[in-house]
Structures are given as structure tokens and as C-alpha cells.
Design a protein around this motif. Sequence first.
Motif, PDB file in Angstrom:
ATOM      1  N   GLU A   6     110.364 -13.130  19.249  1.00 52.67           N
ATOM      2  CA  GLU A   6     110.660 -12.440  18.002  1.00 52.67           C
ATOM      3  C   GLU A   6     112.363 -12.000  18.355  1.00 52.67           C
ATOM      4  N   HIS A   7     113.466 -12.217  17.791  1.00 54.56           N
ATOM      5  CA  HIS A   7     114.806 -11.855  18.017  1.00 54.56           C
ATOM      6  C   HIS A   7     114.607 -10.559  17.248  1.00 54.56           C
ATOM      7  N   ASN A   8     115.859  -9.728  18.458  1.00 51.55           N
ATOM      8  CA  ASN A   8     116.200  -8.424  17.734  1.00 51.55           C
ATOM      9  C   ASN A   8     116.319  -7.911  16.384  1.00 51.55           C
ATOM     10  N   ASP A  51      99.144  -4.294   8.442  1.00 50.56           N
ATOM     11  CA  ASP A  51      99.942  -4.205   7.228  1.00 50.56           C
ATOM     12  C   ASP A  51     100.698  -4.987   6.352  1.00 50.56           C
ATOM     13  N   ALA A  52     101.200  -6.225   7.650  1.00 47.96           N
ATOM     14  CA  ALA A  52     101.724  -7.133   7.217  1.00 47.96           C
ATOM     15  C   ALA A  52     102.533  -7.708   8.736  1.00 47.96           C
ATOM     16  N   ALA A  53     102.898  -8.543   8.773  1.00 45.50           N
ATOM     17  CA  ALA A  53     102.927  -9.584  10.115  1.00 45.50           C
ATOM     18  C   ALA A  53     104.747  -9.916   9.827  1.00 45.50           C
ATOM     19  N   VAL A  54     105.080 -10.135  10.162  1.00 45.96           N
ATOM     20  CA  VAL A  54     106.745 -11.314  10.920  1.00 45.96           C
ATOM     21  C   VAL A  54     106.659 -11.735  12.001  1.00 45.96           C
ATOM     22  N   PHE A  55     107.199 -13.355  11.287  1.00 42.40           N
ATOM     23  CA  PHE A  55     107.439 -13.628  12.441  1.00 42.40           C
ATOM     24  C   PHE A  55     108.158 -15.156  12.383  1.00 42.40           C
ATOM     25  N   THR A  56     108.505 -15.772  13.208  1.00 40.63           N
ATOM     26  CA  THR A  56     109.858 -16.739  13.611  1.00 40.63           C
ATOM     27  C   THR A  56     108.946 -17.841  13.308  1.00 40.63           C
ATOM     28  N   HIS A  57     110.381 -19.040  12.544  1.00 42.49           N
ATOM     29  CA  HIS A  57     109.580 -20.168  12.961  1.00 42.49           C
ATOM     30  C   HIS A  57     110.051 -21.026  13.837  1.00 42.49           C
ATOM     31  N   VAL A  58     111.036 -20.645  14.060  1.00 38.10           N
ATOM     32  CA  VAL A  58     111.018 -21.088  15.518  1.00 38.10           C
ATOM     33  C   VAL A  58     112.167 -20.766  16.430  1.00 38.10           C
ATOM     34  N   SER A  59     111.428 -20.296  18.009  1.00 39.63           N
ATOM     35  CA  SER A  59     111.962 -19.208  18.962  1.00 39.63           C
ATOM     36  C   SER A  59     113.662 -19.781  19.151  1.00 39.63           C
ATOM     37  N   ASN A  73     116.350  -7.302   7.323  1.00 36.30           N
ATOM     38  CA  ASN A  73     116.497  -5.826   6.887  1.00 36.30           C
ATOM     39  C   ASN A  73     116.561  -6.034   5.276  1.00 36.30           C
ATOM     40  N   ILE A  74     116.461  -6.146   4.465  1.00 35.87           N
ATOM     41  CA  ILE A  74     115.996  -5.901   3.264  1.00 35.87           C
ATOM     42  C   ILE A  74     114.705  -6.369   3.017  1.00 35.87           C
ATOM     43  N   ALA A  75     114.367  -7.415   3.160  1.00 38.89           N
ATOM     44  CA  ALA A  75     112.747  -7.601   3.508  1.00 38.89           C
ATOM     45  C   ALA A  75     112.201  -7.109   3.936  1.00 38.89           C
ATOM     46  N   ILE A  76     112.442  -6.212   5.528  1.00 36.86           N
ATOM     47  CA  ILE A  76     111.216  -5.469   5.736  1.00 36.86           C
ATOM     48  C   ILE A  76     111.439  -4.118   5.371  1.00 36.86           C
ATOM     49  N   ASN A  77     112.720  -3.246   4.831  1.00 41.21           N
ATOM     50  CA  ASN A  77     112.788  -2.635   4.223  1.00 41.21           C
ATOM     51  C   ASN A  77     112.063  -2.556   2.674  1.00 41.21           C
ATOM     52  N   SER A  78     111.595  -3.150   2.292  1.00 40.81           N
ATOM     53  CA  SER A  78     111.100  -3.459   0.466  1.00 40.81           C
ATOM     54  C   SER A  78     109.475  -3.973   1.249  1.00 40.81           C
ATOM     55  N   LEU A  79     108.815  -4.260   2.065  1.00 40.90           N
ATOM     56  CA  LEU A  79     107.833  -4.713   2.273  1.00 40.90           C
ATOM     57  C   LEU A  79     107.426  -3.324   3.593  1.00 40.90           C
ATOM     58  N   ILE A  80     107.860  -3.014   4.215  1.00 40.98           N
ATOM     59  CA  ILE A  80     107.200  -2.198   5.516  1.00 40.98           C
ATOM     60  C   ILE A  80     107.318  -1.255   5.217  1.00 40.98           C
ATOM     61  N   PRO A  81     106.672   0.046   4.857  1.00 39.15           N
ATOM     62  CA  PRO A  81     106.474   1.635   4.876  1.00 39.15           C
ATOM     63  C   PRO A  81     107.034   2.291   6.353  1.00 39.15           C
ATOM     64  N   PRO A  82     107.960   3.144   6.886  1.00 45.09           N
ATOM     65  CA  PRO A  82     107.316   3.579   8.137  1.00 45.09           C
ATOM     66  C   PRO A  82     106.431   3.662   9.193  1.00 45.09           C
ATOM     67  N   ARG A 124     114.425  -4.510  15.816  1.00 41.62           N
ATOM     68  CA  ARG A 124     114.924  -3.745  15.840  1.00 41.62           C
ATOM     69  C   ARG A 124     114.973  -3.084  14.168  1.00 41.62           C
ATOM     70  N   PRO A 125     114.876  -3.900  13.718  1.00 40.35           N
ATOM     71  CA  PRO A 125     114.545  -2.779  12.383  1.00 40.35           C
ATOM     72  C   PRO A 125     113.050  -2.331  12.389  1.00 40.35           C
ATOM     73  N   LEU A 126     112.286  -3.357  12.914  1.00 43.10           N
ATOM     74  CA  LEU A 126     110.468  -2.821  13.427  1.00 43.10           C
ATOM     75  C   LEU A 126     110.506  -1.759  13.821  1.00 43.10           C
ATOM     76  N   HIS A 127     111.505  -1.732  14.985  1.00 44.32           N
ATOM     77  CA  HIS A 127     111.513  -0.028  15.575  1.00 44.32           C
ATOM     78  C   HIS A 127     112.305   0.804  15.229  1.00 44.32           C
TER      79      HIS A 127
END
Length: 369
Positions: free
Chosen positions: A94-96, A135-143, A75-84, A100-103
Motif C-alpha cells: 500500500e501507498h501512504n 471490520d474493513a479491507a483496503v487494498f491497491t489494484h496495482v503497486s 480519505n473520504i472513503a476511509i473517513n466514511s467506512l472505517i471508524p477510529p 497514513r489515514p489509517l494510522h
Amino acid sequence: MIYLDNGATSLHKPQEVHRAVANTLRYCANPGRGGHEAAMAASRQVFACREEASRLFRCPAERVVMTTNCTHGLNIAINSLIPPDSRVVISGFEHNAVTRPLHARRTKIRVAGRRLFDWEDMLESFEKALKSGVDAAVFTHVSNVFGYILPVEEMAALCRHYGVPFILDAAQSAGVLSVDMEALGAAFIAMPGHKGLLGPQGTGLLLCGHEPRPLLFGGTGSESLSQSMPSYLPDSLEAGTLNVPGIAGLAAGLRYVRSRGIDKIFQQEHRAMTRAAADLQALGFHPFVGEHQAATVSFMPETDCEQAAKMLAEQGIAVRAGLHCAPLAHESAGTLETGTVRISFGHDANPGQNAHLRRALAKIIPVKG
């Protein structure tokens, strides 16, 4: 109890972790809130944890931020890097904690890589999304559902090539796979303390490659005259009293992981997962297995997944069933309507666990026809 739910949390911690938590409860006060010995001892514990993380993940110690869990860090990372309203590409697994923070920020999400254990599909569709303009990417390392190890080194290289900053969710990889902040060049890497790092619950780490924005505001023990959060890390992200006993336990977990070696831990866990998958197949089940897999294997019983997990629990086997807070991953794998039963091994994986699991499965769970 045979504990095979390490994807949710590690239960069997090294004794060093227990001792560190107990000693800190006895002797440590509030870090940064005094010059007396109890406060200074707490500050030393927190700094020791930053140093251990710095060594393991190749991130400067001052850019290692203490969080309450991986979700907090994301949540900190998404809030910092990804504007609305930003355009973001994510993986299909991806996990919720990511979605969820992205939505909530009304981001325009593009999903790349929907085929389980298929690196070619992941990289082809991920690059296509980057080329289309995000504008940005978010991804998990392992499902967390299937143990699918994504090609994160290659995905990180693509992000660097196209100039797209990214966040890595290392919830299922920290402590068992290489997570190298310097080599990956991530904007942020978030991880829990209570899974592969073998620390207590209520702990986590955020590695900061970019400058973050505070998510919480309050006292830090520094710059008390100012009504703004400090502008420097880690103080800018650590408002309020830290979980010092938990952090001390996490430091002990990090030391244990470094001393054993992540490669050895992974190999031990992976052997157990491979054996479990083979046993499931021999019993007539259909486990989800592939070339790029960590220590987690999911399968579908003929009975309801939750009922199957309950039946296993009655035989002394702890697993998890359902959607595992990751409906997107189930949608990608075609299991959204049913969920799966998930078996996830930990640092204490051994042949005895596999033997008990096989006997329990053979005895109580009807094979899917």
C-alpha cells in the motif's frame, strides 16, 4: 525528453485534453451557481465527466464524485467506512495515501500478502485475515513501486463472502485495467484523474457504493438554507467550487481511453515494460519482474538510486527514484533501505523510448555487482 514517470503523472496528454481545458477556461463559470449560460455550460461539463466515468467503470453517474486527487478520495472513503480503532486488513504493497489515514484513525492494521508477484500468498493470507475478524479491507489494484497487479477480483469475492466492506485504490489501474464497480461490489473506489485517465493534475474520482460521510463542509449550490450538507450524492461530497477546467480535461481523457480501449492501451504499455525489463537483465541489472505486472518495472543500481535517476535525467530520461511514498511496499520487497529506480510507461509507449533507455543505462549507470 523521454518521459518514463507515468506512475507519478501522465505528462503527454491527448490534444483533446488540452483543448477541453482551454475552452472551459474561456466559456465556463461556476456550476450550480446560476441559471445563466456560462454557469449552465459548466454544469454540463461536470455532468459529461460523470457520464463518461459511469460508462467506463459501471457506476451510476450520480455516485461518481469529483475529487482533487486519489488521496482525497481515499480519505473520504476511509473517513466514511472505517471508524477510529477499527480492525482493518491491507495488502503489503500500500501507498501512504492508504496507510497514513489509517494510522491517523488509530486503526488496528493487519498486513496480508508480503511476497512480490505471488497471488497464492496474497489470497491465502488475505483470507486468513478476513477469517480472524476485521471490520474493513483496503487494498491497491496495482503497486505503484513494482507494477504488481493484485488479484483484486478474487480479493473482492472473499470480502463479499465474509461480509467485509472494502475500498479499492485504483491509482495505478484506472485507464489501463478493468475497474468494474458493479462486478467488484466495492464500498468505494478511488482514482486520480491525472495518471492513466490522462486528465489534468488536481482531478480525481471517487465511486461510491456505500453512503459516504462528508469530509469538507460548505456551499454546494443546493439546499442553501440548511446548515447541514445535502444528504444525497454527489452534492454531499462536493463542497466549494469544482475544478471545472480540470474536470473538462478529465472528461476528454476518459473519452480518449474509452475510444482506444483499455486493453489496447495496456498491451502497448506492457510490451514496453517487458522490453525494458529484458534490457535491464541483459545489461546485468536485477529488475523486479513477475507474472502479474503492469507497465512499471523497478530496479536497483549499484549507485544511490537518487543519483542514478539524476544521471538518467542528464541523458534526457525521466524516471523516479527512492521510496515512492510507499515504504510498506519496499519493506515487503526488501528494498526499504535502498529504494529503487522506477520506470513507468504510459499510453504513448513505443520502441524508441526503450532504445533511448537502453543506451542511457549502458552508458551511465554502473551495474550492481
